[in-house]
Design a protein around this motif. Structure first.
Motif, mmCIF file in Angstrom:
data_model
loop_
_atom_site.group_PDB
_atom_site.id
_atom_site.type_symbol
_atom_site.label_atom_id
_atom_site.label_comp_id
_atom_site.label_asym_id
_atom_site.label_seq_id
_atom_site.Cartn_x
_atom_site.Cartn_y
_atom_site.Cartn_z
ATOM 1 N N THR A 1 0.825 -1.204 0.000
ATOM 2 C CA THR A 1 0.000 0.000 0.000
ATOM 3 C C THR A 1 0.867 1.265 0.000
ATOM 4 O O THR A 1 2.062 1.206 0.325
ATOM 5 N N PRO A 2 0.262 2.417 -0.308
ATOM 6 C CA PRO A 2 1.004 3.687 -0.176
ATOM 7 C C PRO A 2 1.526 3.902 1.241
ATOM 8 O O PRO A 2 2.554 4.548 1.431
ATOM 9 N N ARG A 3 0.839 3.358 2.244
ATOM 10 C CA ARG A 3 1.302 3.519 3.626
ATOM 11 C C ARG A 3 2.596 2.738 3.868
ATOM 12 O O ARG A 3 3.459 3.190 4.618
ATOM 13 N N HIS A 4 2.725 1.559 3.253
ATOM 14 C CA HIS A 4 4.002 0.828 3.341
ATOM 15 C C HIS A 4 5.135 1.669 2.744
ATOM 16 O O HIS A 4 6.232 1.755 3.313
ATOM 17 N N ARG A 5 4.869 2.258 1.582
ATOM 18 C CA ARG A 5 5.901 3.074 0.913
ATOM 19 C C ARG A 5 6.273 4.288 1.777
ATOM 20 O O ARG A 5 7.439 4.631 1.920
ATOM 21 N N ARG A 6 5.253 4.920 2.352
ATOM 22 C CA ARG A 6 5.518 6.092 3.176
ATOM 23 C C ARG A 6 6.314 5.714 4.425
ATOM 24 O O ARG A 6 7.205 6.451 4.846
ATOM 25 N N LEU A 7 6.026 4.546 5.006
ATOM 26 C CA LEU A 7 6.791 4.072 6.169
ATOM 27 C C LEU A 7 8.273 3.915 5.804
ATOM 28 O O LEU A 7 9.156 4.294 6.590
ATOM 29 N N ALA A 8 8.556 3.367 4.625
ATOM 30 C CA ALA A 8 9.955 3.212 4.186
ATOM 31 C C ALA A 8 10.624 4.581 4.051
ATOM 32 O O ALA A 8 11.785 4.759 4.447
ATOM 33 N N GLU A 9 9.879 5.561 3.526
ATOM 34 C CA GLU A 9 10.425 6.915 3.374
ATOM 35 C C GLU A 9 10.676 7.564 4.738
ATOM 36 O O GLU A 9 11.714 8.194 4.955
ATOM 37 N N ILE A 10 9.731 7.391 5.659
ATOM 38 C CA ILE A 10 9.884 7.926 7.018
ATOM 39 C C ILE A 10 11.112 7.316 7.688
ATOM 40 O O ILE A 10 11.894 8.013 8.353
ATOM 41 N N THR A 11 11.299 6.007 7.505
ATOM 42 C CA THR A 11 12.448 5.309 8.094
ATOM 43 C C THR A 11 13.760 5.910 7.609
ATOM 44 O O THR A 11 14.673 6.165 8.407
ATOM 45 N N GLU A 12 13.843 6.175 6.314
ATOM 46 C CA GLU A 12 15.076 6.760 5.776
ATOM 47 C C GLU A 12 15.260 8.198 6.244
ATOM 48 O O GLU A 12 16.390 8.636 6.509
ATOM 49 N N MET A 13 14.163 8.945 6.380
ATOM 50 C CA MET A 13 14.259 10.329 6.863
ATOM 51 C C MET A 13 14.766 10.363 8.311
ATOM 52 O O MET A 13 15.622 11.188 8.653
ATOM 53 N N ILE A 14 14.239 9.480 9.153
ATOM 54 C CA ILE A 14 14.679 9.438 10.553
ATOM 55 C C ILE A 14 16.161 9.065 10.625
ATOM 56 O O ILE A 14 16.949 9.681 11.354
ATOM 57 N N HIS A 15 16.546 8.054 9.847
ATOM 58 C CA HIS A 15 17.953 7.632 9.828
ATOM 59 C C HIS A 15 18.858 8.778 9.378
ATOM 60 O O HIS A 15 19.894 9.061 10.013
ATOM 61 N N THR A 16 18.466 9.467 8.329
ATOM 62 C CA THR A 16 19.282 10.552 7.786
ATOM 63 C C THR A 16 19.381 11.709 8.782
ATOM 64 O O THR A 16 20.455 12.285 8.971
ATOM 65 N N ALA A 17 18.267 12.036 9.435
ATOM 66 C CA ALA A 17 18.281 13.105 10.446
ATOM 67 C C ALA A 17 19.266 12.769 11.564
ATOM 68 O O ALA A 17 20.027 13.633 12.022
ATOM 69 N N SER A 18 19.272 11.496 11.980
ATOM 70 C CA SER A 18 20.179 11.093 13.067
ATOM 71 C C SER A 18 21.636 11.202 12.635
ATOM 72 O O SER A 18 22.503 11.576 13.434
ATOM 73 N N LEU A 19 21.918 10.895 11.348
ATOM 74 C CA LEU A 19 23.294 11.001 10.854
ATOM 75 C C LEU A 19 23.773 12.454 10.860
ATOM 76 O O LEU A 19 24.932 12.734 11.188
ATOM 77 N N VAL A 20 22.885 13.378 10.475
ATOM 78 C CA VAL A 20 23.250 14.799 10.445
ATOM 79 C C VAL A 20 23.652 15.252 11.840
ATOM 80 O O VAL A 20 24.682 15.907 12.035
ATOM 81 N N HIS A 21 22.851 14.894 12.838
ATOM 82 C CA HIS A 21 23.159 15.293 14.214
ATOM 83 C C HIS A 21 24.411 14.585 14.731
ATOM 84 O O HIS A 21 25.232 15.203 15.419
ATOM 85 N N ASP A 22 24.558 13.281 14.405
ATOM 86 C CA ASP A 22 25.762 12.544 14.830
ATOM 87 C C ASP A 22 27.025 13.210 14.294
ATOM 88 O O ASP A 22 28.042 13.304 15.000
ATOM 89 N N ASP A 23 26.981 13.633 13.035
ATOM 90 C CA ASP A 23 28.161 14.240 12.415
ATOM 91 C C ASP A 23 28.541 15.555 13.096
ATOM 92 O O ASP A 23 29.723 15.891 13.184
ATOM 93 N N VAL A 24 27.537 16.302 13.572
ATOM 94 C CA VAL A 24 27.822 17.531 14.319
ATOM 95 C C VAL A 24 28.493 17.177 15.640
ATOM 96 O O VAL A 24 29.527 17.742 16.004
ATOM 97 N N VAL A 25 27.913 16.212 16.369
ATOM 98 C CA VAL A 25 28.449 15.795 17.679
ATOM 99 C C VAL A 25 29.879 15.266 17.523
ATOM 100 O O VAL A 25 30.768 15.589 18.310
ATOM 101 N N ASP A 26 30.093 14.444 16.466
ATOM 102 C CA ASP A 26 31.400 13.805 16.261
ATOM 103 C C ASP A 26 32.394 14.698 15.517
ATOM 104 O O ASP A 26 33.546 14.311 15.324
ATOM 105 N N GLU A 27 31.918 15.858 15.061
ATOM 106 C CA GLU A 27 32.745 16.790 14.271
ATOM 107 C C GLU A 27 33.316 16.112 13.032
ATOM 108 O O GLU A 27 34.468 16.335 12.649
ATOM 109 N N SER A 28 32.512 15.255 12.395
ATOM 110 C CA SER A 28 32.958 14.522 11.197
ATOM 111 C C SER A 28 32.877 15.431 9.965
ATOM 112 O O SER A 28 31.857 16.093 9.745
ATOM 113 N N GLU A 29 33.945 15.422 9.187
ATOM 114 C CA GLU A 29 33.978 16.243 7.976
ATOM 115 C C GLU A 29 33.442 15.495 6.751
ATOM 116 O O GLU A 29 32.989 16.113 5.788
ATOM 117 N N MET A 30 33.533 14.160 6.792
ATOM 118 C CA MET A 30 33.121 13.358 5.640
ATOM 119 C C MET A 30 32.215 12.223 6.092
ATOM 120 O O MET A 30 32.331 11.713 7.192
#
Length: 323
Positions: A67-96
């Motif tokens: 269903t479209p809800r399954h697809r949206r769940l997959a998109e939400i999952t990737e958005m949450i993961h990506t948001a966490s990486l952005v914050h992790d990189d700030v905390v870790d001072e990662s350049e790459m």
């Protein structure tokens, strides 16, 4: 096809739709935040988390189209993961990351933090619009877990007395919670039985733990090209992972080096040498293999299908990232 993408063959078309949708989902906000989001989603990555959601969706909807809800769940999952990486990189001072500059190195810390917040907020809004309270609760818990994991990691820096259990709890919060809860959520959208939903959760939990343990081994065995950052980066920042904790049981001097936070010249190199000179990496591999095996046992409760076969092979793929 890479080993990862060949595993995703039943959902290859679904992942292309997901890639097209991700930038559109954040497309009407502030131009700089949108530029940051486009940079993130355009930099690729294996998309393992949404692929698992889509594979579980197909494996639990054998007689029907997902269903479209399954697809949206997959998109939400990737958005949450990506948001966490952005914050992790700030905390870790990662350049790459993944061989490309991080958001904060391109746009500055302020924009990176706002971009991460923006993605968390967007994912929460789309999550609420799924109109499934159980799924909302599961994914909301993930966002709390991500913060808890980061806090726990910060509090335990350079603490040589932490146990493997503490390390695994932190790894659950930071990595496995998202895979476990999104796997269960995909099943709930397919209206599986409560028992099957718990098996899906356990599959994601054990697969996520195996994935994180292998990541932590790669911090000592991988190249800069594979890691996108210098080897030993986690250890240098005081993040003590499975290989370090196992090595501490054999190499007592390692504790001295950690407790003085590698303050003297050559300390970090000596610590890495002690880890390589112990059984710690082999023991960490065995721990990862144990969790991968448990993951596979839980997914075999689903009826046979091409998607289930890919989910089973995912256990092997996680382990073979070492080679």
């Amino acid at each position: 096809m890479t080993p990862a993408t060949s595993l995703f063959s039943p959902v290859e078309a679904d992942l292309q739709i997901l890639a097209d949708n991700l930038t559109q989902l954040v497309g009407n906000g502030h131009p700089i935040l949108c530029a940051a989001a486009e940079h993130l989603f355009g930099s690729g990555g294996k998309r393992i988390r949404p692929a698992i959601v889509l594979l579980i969706s197909r494996a639990t909807m054998l007689e029907q189209e997902i269903t479209p809800r399954h697809r949206r769940l997959a998109e939400i999952t990737e958005m949450i993961h990506t948001a966490s990486l952005v914050h992790d990189d700030v905390v870790d001072e990662s350049e790459m990351r993944r061989g490309v500059p991080t958001v904060h190195s391109l746009f500055g810390n302020r924009i990176a933090i706002l971009a991460g917040d923006f993605l968390f907020a967007q994912s929460s809004w789309y999550l609420a619009n799924l109109d499934n309270l159980q799924v909302v609760k599961l994914l909301s818990e993930v966002i709390m877990d991500l913060a808890s994991g980061e806090i726990q990691q910060g509090l335990n820096r350079f603490d040589a007395s932490i146990s493997i259990e503490t390390y695994l709890n932190k790894s659950y919060y930071k990595t496995a919670s998202l895979i476990a809860n999104s796997s269960k959520a995909a099943g709930l959208l397919s209206e599986v039985s409560p028992e099957t939903a718990e098996h899906l959760y356990s599959y994601g939990r054990h697969l996520g733990l195996a994935y994180q343990i292998i990541d932590d081994i790669l911090d000592f065995t991988g190249s800069v090209e594979i890691l996108g950052k210098p080897a030993g980066s986690d250890l240098k920042s005081g993040n003590l992972t499975a290989p370090v904790l196992f090595a501490l049981e054999e190499k007592k001097y390692l504790e001295v080096l950690i407790e003085r936070e590698f303050a003297q010249e050559g300390d970090l190199e000596q610590a890495i040498s002690l880890i390589h000179d112990s059984q710690s990496i082999e023991r960490a591999k065995e721990l990862a293999a144990h969790h991968a095996k448990l993951a596979v046992e839980h997914i075999t409760h689903l009826p046979p299908s091409e998607s289930r076969a890919c989910l089973i092979k995912m256990g092997d793929y996680v382990l073979t990232r070492l080679f």
